[in-house]
Design a protein around this motif. Structure first.
Motif, PDB file in Angstrom:
ATOM      1  N   ASP A   1       0.812  -1.224   0.000  1.00 27.08           N
ATOM      2  CA  ASP A   1       0.000   0.000   0.000  1.00 27.08           C
ATOM      3  C   ASP A   1       0.841   1.269   0.000  1.00 27.08           C
ATOM      4  OD1 ASP A   1      -2.888  -0.748   0.018  1.00 27.08           O
ATOM      5  OD2 ASP A   1      -2.258  -1.917   1.755  1.00 27.08           O
TER       6      ASP A   1
ATOM      7  N   ALA B   1      -6.615   4.498  -7.132  1.00 28.38           N
ATOM      8  CA  ALA B   1      -7.219   3.659  -6.097  1.00 28.38           C
ATOM      9  C   ALA B   1      -7.786   2.359  -6.650  1.00 28.38           C
ATOM     10  CB  ALA B   1      -8.312   4.444  -5.371  1.00 28.38           C
ATOM     11  N   ASP B   2      -8.406   2.401  -7.845  1.00 31.46           N
ATOM     12  CA  ASP B   2      -8.977   1.169  -8.400  1.00 31.46           C
ATOM     13  C   ASP B   2      -7.890   0.139  -8.726  1.00 31.46           C
ATOM     14  OD1 ASP B   2      -8.137   2.885 -10.517  1.00 31.46           O
ATOM     15  OD2 ASP B   2      -9.459   1.857 -11.935  1.00 31.46           O
TER      16      ASP B   2
ATOM     17  N   GLU C   1      -6.498  -1.385  -5.429  1.00 34.69           N
ATOM     18  CA  GLU C   1      -7.379  -2.428  -4.894  1.00 34.69           C
ATOM     19  C   GLU C   1      -7.265  -3.716  -5.699  1.00 34.69           C
ATOM     20  OE1 GLU C   1      -9.279  -3.877  -1.931  1.00 34.69           O
ATOM     21  OE2 GLU C   1      -8.794  -1.744  -1.957  1.00 34.69           O
TER      22      GLU C   1
ATOM     23  N   ARG D   1      -3.957  -5.628  -4.759  1.00 37.28           N
ATOM     24  CA  ARG D   1      -3.721  -6.075  -3.383  1.00 37.28           C
ATOM     25  C   ARG D   1      -3.867  -7.591  -3.300  1.00 37.28           C
ATOM     26  NH1 ARG D   1      -6.712  -2.723  -0.922  1.00 37.28           N
ATOM     27  NH2 ARG D   1      -5.090  -1.243  -0.431  1.00 37.28           N
TER      28      ARG D   1
ATOM     29  N   CYS E   1      -2.895  -9.831  -5.084  1.00 41.79           N
ATOM     30  CA  CYS E   1      -3.223 -10.363  -6.400  1.00 41.79           C
ATOM     31  C   CYS E   1      -2.316 -11.555  -6.711  1.00 41.79           C
ATOM     32  CB  CYS E   1      -3.027  -9.255  -7.432  1.00 41.79           C
ATOM     33  SG  CYS E   1      -3.491  -9.684  -9.086  1.00 41.79           S
TER      34      CYS E   1
END
Length: 157
Positions: A45, A55-56, A59, A62, A64
């Protein structure tokens, strides 16, 4: 026939070191080749915020389960990251030659990838990426203005 019988031990040592300097790196030509699956990461982060990822995308990335596939032929590499959902990013490069590259955010740029002490090193526009094989795993370090992100992937093929 090459003989060192007439040289002192110090001269023999220097000749041996000179010869070893020009031999291929002991990791061999195929040190990176393989397919690796995300295992763990540290400081994701903080790093992606530092480099300005939206931000998309933060997310989506994260934890992944990225699969990294490395094809290596001597100093020529094809480095492909497969993301869940079918998105793929591929960077092809030759060590010490300028190549067209793409950042994790999708930005295109040119870079010269280096090999330093058995590690692949590339300077991206706003971060430095290093990769090495340690303990049979692909360990990638991304650094931007003192913020360090580490991603470890296990070999699956």
């Amino acid at each position: 026939m090459f003989t060192t019988d007439c040289w002192s031990p110090l001269q023999q040592k220097k000749i041996t070191e000179a010869i070893l300097f020009y031999l291929p790196h002991p990791q061999g030509n195929m040190a990176f080749a393989g397919k690796y699956e995300f295992e763990s990461d540290e400081n994701y982060d903080d790093f992606v915020k530092k480099i300005g990822l939206p931000a998309d995308k933060i997310e989506m990335g994260r934890n992944c389960k990225i699969v990294t596939e490395v094809v290596q032929n001597g100093n020529d590499f094809t480095w492909t990251q497969h993301f869940p959902g079918g998105r793929t990013t591929t960077n092809s490069f030759t060590i010490d030659k300028e190549a067209d590259m793409e950042t994790m955010g999708g930005r295109k740029f040119k870079a010269t990838v280096k090999m330093e002490g058995g590690k692949i090193v590339a300077d991206f526009p706003n971060y430095r990426h290093t990769a090495e094989i340690a303990g049979g795993k692909l360990v990638e370090i991304y650094t931007s203005s003192g913020v360090v992100y580490k991603r470890t992937s296990k070999k699956i093929a």
